[in-house]
Design a protein around this motif. Structure first.
Motif, PDB file in Angstrom:
ATOM      1  N   ASN A 274       0.860  -1.348   0.256  1.00 16.53           N
ATOM      2  CA  ASN A 274       0.087  -0.059  -0.025  1.00 16.53           C
ATOM      3  C   ASN A 274       0.730   1.087  -0.010  1.00 16.53           C
ATOM      4  O   ASN A 274       0.699   2.135   0.890  1.00 16.53           O
ATOM      5  CB  ASN A 274      -0.906  -0.012   1.480  1.00 16.53           C
ATOM      6  N   LYS A 276       1.570   4.888  -0.562  1.00 15.33           N
ATOM      7  CA  LYS A 276       0.565   5.897  -1.090  1.00 15.33           C
ATOM      8  C   LYS A 276       1.004   6.732  -2.084  1.00 15.33           C
ATOM      9  O   LYS A 276       0.062   7.546  -2.723  1.00 15.33           O
ATOM     10  CB  LYS A 276       0.463   6.944   0.271  1.00 15.33           C
ATOM     11  N   GLU A 308      -9.527  -3.373  -6.548  1.00 15.86           N
ATOM     12  CA  GLU A 308     -10.212  -3.109  -5.331  1.00 15.86           C
ATOM     13  C   GLU A 308      -9.683  -4.311  -4.310  1.00 15.86           C
ATOM     14  O   GLU A 308      -9.556  -4.344  -3.351  1.00 15.86           O
ATOM     15  CB  GLU A 308     -11.697  -3.028  -5.430  1.00 15.86           C
ATOM     16  N   TYR A 312      -5.959  -1.689  -3.368  1.00  9.41           N
ATOM     17  CA  TYR A 312      -5.909  -0.418  -4.219  1.00  9.41           C
ATOM     18  C   TYR A 312      -7.022   0.343  -3.262  1.00  9.41           C
ATOM     19  O   TYR A 312      -8.065  -0.055  -3.261  1.00  9.41           O
ATOM     20  CB  TYR A 312      -5.916  -0.376  -5.626  1.00  9.41           C
ATOM     21  N   LYS A 313      -6.614   1.705  -3.007  1.00 11.35           N
ATOM     22  CA  LYS A 313      -7.573   2.535  -2.406  1.00 11.35           C
ATOM     23  C   LYS A 313      -8.388   3.233  -3.467  1.00 11.35           C
ATOM     24  O   LYS A 313      -9.303   3.834  -2.906  1.00 11.35           O
ATOM     25  CB  LYS A 313      -6.844   3.627  -1.305  1.00 11.35           C
ATOM     26  N   TYR A 314      -7.878   3.538  -4.369  1.00  8.74           N
ATOM     27  CA  TYR A 314      -8.682   4.294  -5.656  1.00  8.74           C
ATOM     28  C   TYR A 314      -8.484   3.930  -7.152  1.00  8.74           C
ATOM     29  O   TYR A 314      -7.382   3.465  -7.353  1.00  8.74           O
ATOM     30  CB  TYR A 314      -8.177   5.878  -5.569  1.00  8.74           C
ATOM     31  N   GLU A 336      -2.773   8.054  -1.913  1.00  4.60           N
ATOM     32  CA  GLU A 336      -3.432   7.198  -1.704  1.00  4.60           C
ATOM     33  C   GLU A 336      -2.956   6.091  -2.908  1.00  4.60           C
ATOM     34  O   GLU A 336      -2.701   6.531  -4.022  1.00  4.60           O
ATOM     35  CB  GLU A 336      -4.959   6.862  -1.846  1.00  4.60           C
TER      36      GLU A 336
END
Length: 372
Positions: A274, A276, A308, A312-314, A336
């Motif tokens: 993750n 950012k 997703e 991943y955040k976006y 993100e």
């Protein structure tokens, strides 16, 4: 040699593999003849995957599979060739057709030179009997060699045809297309307009060539970009290694659907860590366009849902330049882990050039930008 005659002499019913420009005639023949009918032809995610598919076919039918690839794929088959197909393990006979890029004394791109030098050596080490096909190879020679290969195959060993440039002929044309309107080069131009002095890692093939030319056209430095001219499928992992060590800089990865498919597990690793500052751009034209245009399986894969699921955040998909620009601006300023799927048409400029600098020069300029 006419590909139809070669196929007739092989007398095999099932083909799987990864497309190669050196084997374009074979690839086009398979698409024209079988499309992607899974009983006769499966385009694999990578060459190791093709070995396993071929093994399953043999176990189910008792028939010998044919696996095609560029010689760069030899690295991906070493494990399944040694520990699955090998006659000291499961003895699964297989015919390989290998396009010989970087053939010694034949001009080629830098990423193919060393691979070309060791192509035959790797087959020797793996105990794979091979025959080299050139423009001069006759049908009589192939028939004779195939008789010899059948003896090898009958005892559970593998064999290979190594194909030089121009080794196959095929007159039928195949037009590869999809319903998307954006071009990859123009999409990359929009990306470059947004990234500024951010870091870019670009994937193998025409995407890196287009990025290089866009920088030249903009009179920009190439120091911001790492062009992954070889090692297909690994750009996102290179970008990950940079992102975790340069957390104060945005790191963009311009990836392709075929490259993503080849080593899809990287997405899970990226999502787990993750970072950012990681911006993952997937140029999806549903094709192995750089090596001819054969389809990938990504037309039926939901990349946004994959992102997703991977953490991943976006994540978003776009199919026009207005939405692309909007989303690029959003993720540039987001702290993100983000992904944009960019749906593009198949094709490139006829006069698309190649980098004027060597890979080592690119690396040196890039690492100096990162470190100093």
């Amino acid at each position: 040699m006419e590909i139809e005659n070669f196929i007739k002499i092989l007398n095999k019913k099932f083909y799987t593999g990864v497309p190669d420009s050196q084997l374009k005639q074979l690839c086009n023949y398979l698409i024209n003849t079988y499309k992607t009918d899974e009983k006769h032809h499966i385009i694999a995610a990578n060459e190791g995957n093709a070995c396993a598919i071929g093994a399953g076919y043999y176990l189910a039918t008792g028939e010998i599979p044919v696996i095609y690839m560029q010689n760069s794929g030899e690295g991906n088959i070493i494990n399944p060739l040694a520990s699955l197909l090998n006659d000291k393990v499961y003895a699964i006979p297989t015919v390989f057709i290998i396009g010989w890029r970087g053939e010694p004394n034949v001009k080629d791109e830098p990423q193919h030179i060393f691979q070309g030098e060791i192509t035959l050596k790797l087959l020797d080490v793996m105990n794979v009997k091979y025959f080299i096909i050139s423009k001069e190879t006759t049908e009589a020679e192939i028939k004779k060699v195939m008789d010899e290969f059948e003896q090898i195959l009958s005892i559970g060993r593998c064999c290979a045809f190594v194909v030089k440039k121009g080794g196959f002929d095929y007159s039928e044309k195949v037009v590869y297309k999809n319903d998307f309107n954006m071009t990859r080069e123009e999409a990359i131009r929009h990306i470059v307009n947004i990234t500024g002095e951010d870091i870019i890692v670009s994937t193998t093939g025409k995407a890196s060539r287009e990025l290089y030319e866009i920088r030249d056209q903009n009179k920009q430095s190439h120091k911001y970009d790492f062009l992954t001219v070889g090692s297909m499928g690994h750009s996102s992992s290179i970008a990950l290694g940079i992102a975790v060590n340069k957390p104060d800089k945005n790191v963009w990865c311009i990836d392709g659907d075929g490259a993503l498919l080849m080593h899809m597990g990287a997405m899970s690793v990226i999502g787990n860590i993750n970072p950012k500052n990681f911006k993952h751009i997937i140029i999806n034209n549903t094709a192995h366009e750089t090596v001819g245009g054969m389809p990938t399986s990504m037309a039926k894969t939901n990349i946004v849902k994959m992102a997703e699921s991977a953490g991943y955040k976006y994540f978003v998909s776009v199919d026009n330049y207005n939405d692309l620009d909007k989303e690029l601006k959003i993720i540039k300023n987001k702290q993100e882990l983000s992904l944009i799927e960019v749906k593009c048409s198949i094709g490139a400029r006829e006069n698309l050039g190649r980098p004027k600098t060597s890979p080592v020069e690119n690396k040196t300029q890039f690492e100096n930008f990162l470190r100093y």
